[in-house]
Scaffold this motif. Structure first.
Motif, PDB file in Angstrom:
ATOM      1  N   GLY A   1       0.763  -1.322   0.045  1.00 34.37           N
ATOM      2  CA  GLY A   1      -0.002   0.040   0.108  1.00 34.37           C
ATOM      3  C   GLY A   1       0.777   1.144  -0.080  1.00 34.37           C
ATOM      4  O   GLY A   1       0.335   2.252   0.306  1.00 34.37           O
ATOM      5  N   MET A   2       2.098   1.217  -0.517  1.00 30.85           N
ATOM      6  CA  MET A   2       3.115   2.333  -0.300  1.00 30.85           C
ATOM      7  C   MET A   2       3.318   3.030  -1.905  1.00 30.85           C
ATOM      8  O   MET A   2       3.977   3.826  -1.992  1.00 30.85           O
ATOM      9  CB  MET A   2       4.378   1.947   0.261  1.00 30.85           C
ATOM     10  CG  MET A   2       4.258   1.312   1.790  1.00 30.85           C
ATOM     11  SD  MET A   2       5.785   0.981   2.360  1.00 30.85           S
ATOM     12  CE  MET A   2       5.433   0.565   4.109  1.00 30.85           C
ATOM     13  N   LEU A   3       2.667   2.341  -2.794  1.00 31.83           N
ATOM     14  CA  LEU A   3       2.885   2.968  -4.311  1.00 31.83           C
ATOM     15  C   LEU A   3       1.431   2.972  -4.824  1.00 31.83           C
ATOM     16  O   LEU A   3       0.700   2.230  -4.524  1.00 31.83           O
ATOM     17  CB  LEU A   3       3.661   1.994  -5.127  1.00 31.83           C
ATOM     18  CG  LEU A   3       3.962   2.352  -6.476  1.00 31.83           C
ATOM     19  CD1 LEU A   3       5.341   1.992  -6.925  1.00 31.83           C
ATOM     20  CD2 LEU A   3       3.099   1.647  -7.363  1.00 31.83           C
ATOM     21  N   LYS A   4       1.333   4.204  -5.796  1.00 34.66           N
ATOM     22  CA  LYS A   4       0.177   4.232  -6.606  1.00 34.66           C
ATOM     23  C   LYS A   4       0.509   4.519  -8.011  1.00 34.66           C
ATOM     24  O   LYS A   4       1.350   5.002  -8.339  1.00 34.66           O
ATOM     25  CB  LYS A   4      -0.485   5.950  -6.053  1.00 34.66           C
ATOM     26  CG  LYS A   4      -1.436   5.531  -4.942  1.00 34.66           C
ATOM     27  CD  LYS A   4      -2.766   5.105  -5.205  1.00 34.66           C
ATOM     28  CE  LYS A   4      -3.734   5.282  -3.801  1.00 34.66           C
ATOM     29  NZ  LYS A   4      -5.144   5.025  -3.784  1.00 34.66           N
ATOM     30  N   ARG A   5      -0.268   3.876  -8.760  1.00 35.36           N
ATOM     31  CA  ARG A   5      -0.167   4.021 -10.235  1.00 35.36           C
ATOM     32  C   ARG A   5      -0.738   5.132 -10.889  1.00 35.36           C
ATOM     33  O   ARG A   5      -1.907   5.173 -10.345  1.00 35.36           O
ATOM     34  CB  ARG A   5      -0.617   2.718 -11.027  1.00 35.36           C
ATOM     35  CG  ARG A   5       0.344   1.561 -10.456  1.00 35.36           C
ATOM     36  CD  ARG A   5      -0.173   0.195 -11.193  1.00 35.36           C
ATOM     37  NE  ARG A   5       0.455  -1.065 -10.954  1.00 35.36           N
ATOM     38  CZ  ARG A   5       1.403  -1.498 -11.767  1.00 35.36           C
ATOM     39  NH1 ARG A   5       1.672  -1.010 -12.557  1.00 35.36           N
ATOM     40  NH2 ARG A   5       2.067  -2.613 -11.136  1.00 35.36           N
ATOM     41  N   VAL A   6      -0.156   5.600 -11.716  1.00 33.58           N
ATOM     42  CA  VAL A   6      -0.722   7.067 -12.400  1.00 33.58           C
ATOM     43  C   VAL A   6      -0.957   6.610 -13.667  1.00 33.58           C
ATOM     44  O   VAL A   6      -0.206   6.506 -14.462  1.00 33.58           O
ATOM     45  CB  VAL A   6       0.375   8.302 -12.166  1.00 33.58           C
ATOM     46  CG1 VAL A   6      -0.699   9.495 -12.772  1.00 33.58           C
ATOM     47  CG2 VAL A   6       0.201   8.620 -10.895  1.00 33.58           C
ATOM     48  N   GLN A   7      -2.445   6.388 -14.083  1.00 38.27           N
ATOM     49  CA  GLN A   7      -2.744   5.810 -15.182  1.00 38.27           C
ATOM     50  C   GLN A   7      -2.631   6.995 -16.438  1.00 38.27           C
ATOM     51  O   GLN A   7      -2.755   6.977 -17.718  1.00 38.27           O
ATOM     52  CB  GLN A   7      -4.159   5.345 -15.485  1.00 38.27           C
ATOM     53  CG  GLN A   7      -4.137   3.920 -14.361  1.00 38.27           C
ATOM     54  CD  GLN A   7      -3.446   3.182 -14.811  1.00 38.27           C
ATOM     55  OE1 GLN A   7      -2.958   2.625 -15.902  1.00 38.27           O
ATOM     56  NE2 GLN A   7      -3.443   1.973 -13.827  1.00 38.27           N
ATOM     57  N   GLN A   8      -3.261   8.172 -16.115  1.00 37.52           N
ATOM     58  CA  GLN A   8      -3.118   9.392 -17.025  1.00 37.52           C
ATOM     59  C   GLN A   8      -1.855   9.771 -17.496  1.00 37.52           C
ATOM     60  O   GLN A   8      -0.934   9.636 -16.702  1.00 37.52           O
ATOM     61  CB  GLN A   8      -3.797  10.727 -16.207  1.00 37.52           C
ATOM     62  CG  GLN A   8      -3.990  11.849 -17.209  1.00 37.52           C
ATOM     63  CD  GLN A   8      -4.820  13.098 -16.339  1.00 37.52           C
ATOM     64  OE1 GLN A   8      -5.306  12.603 -15.122  1.00 37.52           O
ATOM     65  NE2 GLN A   8      -4.555  14.010 -16.817  1.00 37.52           N
ATOM     66  N   GLU A   9      -1.866   9.970 -18.924  1.00 37.89           N
ATOM     67  CA  GLU A   9      -0.504  10.583 -19.260  1.00 37.89           C
ATOM     68  C   GLU A   9      -0.145  11.894 -18.825  1.00 37.89           C
ATOM     69  O   GLU A   9      -0.826  12.747 -18.494  1.00 37.89           O
ATOM     70  CB  GLU A   9      -0.599  10.899 -21.164  1.00 37.89           C
ATOM     71  CG  GLU A   9       0.786  11.186 -21.594  1.00 37.89           C
ATOM     72  CD  GLU A   9       0.536  11.283 -23.174  1.00 37.89           C
ATOM     73  OE1 GLU A   9       0.953  10.552 -23.855  1.00 37.89           O
ATOM     74  OE2 GLU A   9      -0.195  12.430 -23.435  1.00 37.89           O
TER      75      GLU A   9
END
Length: 622
Positions: free
Chosen positions: A16-24
């Motif tokens: 739970g320490m990383l988030k993915r950013v899908q938007q360019e």
């Protein structure tokens, strides 16, 4: 023990320490601002899935909290610390050793040895232009690699254990660089890479340079590790990573088998303009001539991830690097500088501009308390100014540990207000200010006379308390200010310290520092609290900065002053070439014409970055 960067990021995501950013996202200013806002909010590591103009994913804020650093190295940190303790004091280590500690030290020792492995077949070729073209600040001279591991050896046939790995910024576009064929390599003074470059120049050959990006997180941390001159950072990379550093040699170049990217090139004696670049002191470093790397090959893994960080006014992610390294290397400091007990390069002051140290004062153990003075402290201070990265310190404040007994309390270099108070209560301004003028200073510090040139100041205190410090704004009622000054601008960030807004700096006329001090001297003669406020900083007006806050006082005072040019004193005099004064001292911390511009980014970029973070649920509306 992570085999590569992606494995580490997946582990962070699972926890739970990383988030993915899908938007360019745009690597021009936008990505950097996203990273800054996430760090400031104590947010997670980020993995950008789509980077405009690049086929590669990018990651940031990997090391952005103490908790994440502890998590990433949870399996190897204890063994690494044990190995450092053994190295710093083997005799004490064996006196207190437990079987488990011996096993930890032994396992760390095994992991410390680099080993051959991997081959060129594990990589594909790409170009500099294929990498995310990260531009962090509006006036940056081009795109920069901000987490490089720059590896050099004194010769192609030199032992792997002679390899130096440092984090020197690499400019991959802009200025006069030939696209995809050249990049700038900004190594500062007092770096080990300079020895290798000098040797290559003397032998009439180019220096082969390898720039690694990514790989296991321990490899990145190792690149900023202050290792002894003849001990390779690859040793630390293996220990901290719990896995031996894997490498192979290709056409005479060292290649990290587990890196995401490797840039291979040759460095000649010729120079090209590099910069400007928004740097970790909080200002731009200007454009200057630095070595140019002739790029021969750029390698990448199939699913490579491009890690980056953003530097600027502290605190930033590199602040955590510093505190983590201090945690690991703390036992080495007393072993490296005899008499030294503790040291603190103050992050809020830009790191190198201000250093606090605690050391022994044992030269005259028979002296009465009222007769004690800094003697051994000066020896230790001189040693510190020749020791590793501490040699870049501009203001060095050093206190005697023996004063703890008389004081009845410990002296903590990490408690900045209390340490300042201890120094200011005891220092004899006529005797205890020791300048080094016309000397070398940090390349990133522009307060001196020219690039790499400026001054240093040792402020040493030992013995009895000489004055009481006050922190009462009613004391200012009886202070008469020179024309152009207002009492409502005076702040007291800590006892004994005044910060006064002054007219803008000018090279002549009534607003020169010398003229202002003359005016103050006349008025201070009648002020009964003169000795209770022995430090006065003059600063420019700023709507964004509040010098009642300790962080703003430290940043303004120490990043905008050069000791020899900008320090003045009440009733100052020179005796036998020694400069001294009575309290108070005055620090002219106003912006001068030769200073660099402070870092700022537009409201538009800030708003856009905030919008992406909200949309991707990285941050909330609060």
């Amino acid at each position: 023990m992570y085999k590569n960067l992606e494995q580490a990021l997946l582990d962070l995501e699972k926890a739970g320490m990383l988030k993915r950013v899908q938007q360019e996202v745009d690597p021009h200013l936008e990505m950097a601002e996203i990273a800054r806002q996430t760090f400031e909010a104590g947010g997670p590591a980020l993995l950008f899935e789509k980077v405009k103009g690049s086929k590669f994913r990018a990651a940031c804020n990997i090391f952005g909290t103490e908790g994440r650093l502890q998590f990433l190295f949870r399996k190897s940190l204890s063994a690494t610390q044990t190995a450092v303790q053994f190295k710093s004091n083997p005799v004490e280590f064996f006196k207190k050793i437990q079987p488990l500690q011996w096993l930890k030290a032994a396992s760390a020792g095994v992991c410390a040895l680099p080993r051959k492995g991997g081959s060129i077949k594990d990589f594909e070729e790409c170009s500099l232009q294929d990498l995310p073209q990260l531009v962090s600040w509006p006036n940056d001279g081009g795109a920069f690699i901000t987490l490089p591991q720059v590896a050099t050896r004194p010769g192609e046939k030199a032992s792997i254990m002679t390899t130096n790995v440092g984090m020197y910024r690499v400019q991959i576009s802009g200025n006069e660089y030939l696209q995809n064929e050249e990049c700038g390599l900004h190594y500062q003074i007092k770096r080990d890479i300079a020895r290798h470059h000098q040797k290559a120049i003397e032998e009439g050959r180019p220096l082969k340079v390898s720039v690694f990006i990514g790989g296991p997180p321990a490899h990145t941390v190792a690149a900023v590790m202050p290792m002894p001159e003849n001990l390779s950072e690859l040793v630390f990379a293996g220990m901290l990573g719990g896995k031996r550093f894997r490498y192979f040699v290709h056409d005479g170049y060292l290649v990290s088998s587990d890196a995401d990217f490797c840039i291979l090139g040759e460095m000649q004696p010729d120079l090209k303009p590099e910069g400007p670049f928004g740097d970790h002191i909080g200002y731009y470093s200007d454009k200057h001539n630095f070595p140019c790397l002739k790029v021969k090959k750029v390698l990448c893994k199939k699913n490579a991830i491009y890690p980056f960080t953003v530097v600027g006014r502290p605190p930033q992610e590199d602040t955590l690097f510093g505190s983590f390294i201090h945690q690991v290397t703390k036992p080495m400091v007393p072993a490296s500088v005899p008499g030294l007990h503790a040291i603190h390069a103050v992050d809020a002051a830009g790191v190198h501009p201000l250093c606090l140290a605690l050391a022994s004062e044992r030269f005259l153990p028979y002296a009465k308390p009222e007769d004690r003075e800094p003697l051994e402290l000066l020896k230790t201070a001189s040693a510190l100014l020749g020791f590793n990265q501490a040699s870049l310190s501009k203001y060095l404040l050093i206190a005697a540990k023996e004063d703890e007994k008389e004081k009845g309390a410990s002296i903590d270099v990490n408690d900045v207000p209390a340490f300042f108070g201890h120094i200011l209560e005891r220092i004899n301004f006529k005797r205890d200010l020791h300048f080094q003028t016309s000397t070398s200073i940090d390349t990133l510090d522009y307060t001196g006379s020219s690039l790499n040139h400026g001054s240093k100041l040792i402020m040493a205190a030992a013995g009895i308390k000489r004055r009481d410090l006050r922190n009462d704004k009613s004391d200012l009622d009886s202070l008469v200010l020179p024309e152009g000054f207002r009492k409502d601008t005076i702040q007291i960030p800590m006892p004994g310290v005044l910060v006064i807004q002054a007219p803008a700096f000018s090279c002549d006329g009534p607003s020169t520092a010398a003229e202002i001090v003359k005016q103050f001297e006349k008025n201070l003669e009648k002020w009964s609290f003169r000795d209770n406020y022995p430090w006065i900083s003059f600063v420019d007006y700023s709507a964004e900065l509040d010098c009642s806050k300790l962080a703003d006082f430290l940043w303004l005072t120490f990043t905008r002053s050069d000791p020899a040019q900008d320090l003045y004193g009440y009733h100052s005099e020179i005796i036998n070439k020694h400069w001294g004064c009575e309290a108070p001292i005055f620090i002219d911390a106003r912006i001068k014409p030769h200073h660099q511009k402070a870092l700022e980014v537009s409201a538009e970029i800030k708003k856009k970055a905030r919008g992406i973070l909200l949309k991707e649920n990285v941050l909330n509306e609060k």
